[in-house]
Design a protein around this motif. Structure first.
Motif, PDB file in Angstrom:
ATOM      1  N   UNK A   1       0.797  -1.219   0.000  1.00 44.28           N
ATOM      2  CA  UNK A   1       0.000   0.000   0.000  1.00 44.28           C
ATOM      3  C   UNK A   1       0.834   1.275   0.000  1.00 44.28           C
ATOM      4  N   UNK A   2       2.141   1.165  -0.275  1.00 41.76           N
ATOM      5  CA  UNK A   2       3.008   2.337  -0.373  1.00 41.76           C
ATOM      6  C   UNK A   2       3.017   2.855  -1.817  1.00 41.76           C
ATOM      7  N   UNK A   3       3.012   4.179  -1.989  1.00 46.55           N
ATOM      8  CA  UNK A   3       3.099   4.772  -3.328  1.00 46.55           C
ATOM      9  C   UNK A   3       4.550   4.704  -3.803  1.00 46.55           C
ATOM     10  N   UNK A   4       4.824   3.881  -4.803  1.00 46.60           N
ATOM     11  CA  UNK A   4       6.194   3.664  -5.270  1.00 46.60           C
ATOM     12  C   UNK A   4       6.289   3.908  -6.771  1.00 46.60           C
ATOM     13  N   UNK A   5       7.334   4.630  -7.170  1.00 39.88           N
ATOM     14  CA  UNK A   5       7.601   4.900  -8.584  1.00 39.88           C
ATOM     15  C   UNK A   5       9.040   4.481  -8.865  1.00 39.88           C
ATOM     16  N   UNK A   6       9.230   3.472  -9.709  1.00 40.23           N
ATOM     17  CA  UNK A   6      10.561   2.937 -10.011  1.00 40.23           C
ATOM     18  C   UNK A   6      11.010   3.425 -11.383  1.00 40.23           C
ATOM     19  N   UNK A   7      12.148   4.140 -11.420  1.00 40.96           N
ATOM     20  CA  UNK A   7      12.619   4.715 -12.684  1.00 40.96           C
ATOM     21  C   UNK A   7      14.123   4.559 -12.865  1.00 40.96           C
ATOM     22  N   UNK A   8      14.642   3.400 -12.573  1.00 41.00           N
ATOM     23  CA  UNK A   8      16.068   3.170 -12.723  1.00 41.00           C
ATOM     24  C   UNK A   8      16.440   2.638 -14.099  1.00 41.00           C
ATOM     25  N   UNK A   9      17.740   2.551 -14.341  1.00 45.13           N
ATOM     26  CA  UNK A   9      18.272   2.093 -15.625  1.00 45.13           C
ATOM     27  C   UNK A   9      19.226   0.928 -15.388  1.00 45.13           C
ATOM     28  N   UNK A  10      19.080  -0.119 -16.163  1.00 47.91           N
ATOM     29  CA  UNK A  10      19.987  -1.254 -16.096  1.00 47.91           C
ATOM     30  C   UNK A  10      20.889  -1.296 -17.312  1.00 47.91           C
ATOM     31  N   UNK A  11      22.209  -1.360 -17.098  1.00 43.92           N
ATOM     32  CA  UNK A  11      23.183  -1.431 -18.184  1.00 43.92           C
ATOM     33  C   UNK A  11      23.924  -2.756 -18.043  1.00 43.92           C
ATOM     34  N   UNK A  12      23.675  -3.659 -18.954  1.00 44.22           N
ATOM     35  CA  UNK A  12      24.184  -5.012 -18.851  1.00 44.22           C
ATOM     36  C   UNK A  12      23.779  -5.605 -17.496  1.00 44.22           C
ATOM     37  N   UNK A  13      22.580  -5.215 -17.059  1.00 46.38           N
ATOM     38  CA  UNK A  13      22.051  -5.672 -15.794  1.00 46.38           C
ATOM     39  C   UNK A  13      20.553  -5.399 -15.751  1.00 46.38           C
TER      40      UNK A  13
END
Length: 221
Positions: free
Chosen positions: A149-161
């Motif tokens: 119930x937590x407001x979460x926004x995921x905006x990461x970048x994976x480089x060879x991962x």
């Protein structure tokens, strides 16, 4: 009579109990909860919980009757605005862990190289309603666990991962929950965000379901 913030929170608590026990469908719960936070008077609050347990024709009970709760089931208002106990974590050829009853800073930076880290927000408090968690890993991994119930926004970048979150369950973010933005990058490593209830919350829901089953059996008789 004008409704107080405490009375609105009391109604929100009753609604959360009701949806956990299966007395309200999720759609109806969301509608009632939204109306509760927008209510200006006690007269607007009372109909929202009139058909639920522990609520009669009398005015909305005072907040002192609220049963203390832990984990993500606790009222979010009580978990925001506390002094930060940690603003970052670092791991090099090793690991770090932030879990349990701790307070995450408004900006939290985590770095792991040839190592790993764990960030668990299920029982955490928050310095601010808007929180940014920056995760950077090189040939390592960082695992972030959040309550459903937590407001979460995921905006990461994976480089060879990889940098991402698992599929959410049927739960939806609570309107009064803080907002957490998880960003950063993973180079030849990974950052994963998992939506998961705490053991205490799971136990509470199991007990609520058992109680509901006992009540239904009693009605059948």
């Amino acid at each position: 009579m004008r409704a107080s913030d405490a009375e609105r929170e009391r109604v929100a608590e009753i609604l959360r109990e009701a949806v956990a026990e299966g007395r309200l469908e999720m759609e109806e719960f969301e509608q009632r909860l939204d109306s509760a936070y927008k209510a200006r008077t006690r007269g607007e609050l009372e109909p929202l919980v009139r058909d639920l347990p522990a609520v009669g024709a009398a005015p909305v009970p005072a907040p002192t009757a609220v049963r203390p709760r832990t984990g993500s089931a606790a009222r979010w208002a009580e978990r925001v605005g506390k002094p930060a106990t940690s603003g970052g974590a670092f791991a090099f050829w090793g690991g770090f862990r932030r879990r349990g009853n701790w307070t995450v800073g408004k900006v939290f930076t985590a770095f792991a190289m040839w190592g790993g880290g764990e960030i668990d927000l299920r029982e955490a408090n928050f310095e601010d309603r808007e929180t940014v968690i920056r995760c950077f890993t090189i040939m390592g991994g960082i695992h972030v666990t959040v309550p459903p119930d937590l407001n979460v926004d995921v905006r990461g970048v994976g480089i060879m991962g990889g940098f991402g979150e698992d599929a959410r369950d049927e739960s939806v973010p609570a309107p009064d929950a803080p907002r957490v933005r998880i960003t950063g990058f993973a180079l030849m490593g990974g950052v994963g965000v998992e939506h998961k209830r705490s053991k205490a919350e799971k136990q509470r829901l199991r007990e609520a379901r058992r109680e509901r089953g006992r009540l239904e059996k009693g009605e059948d008789r």
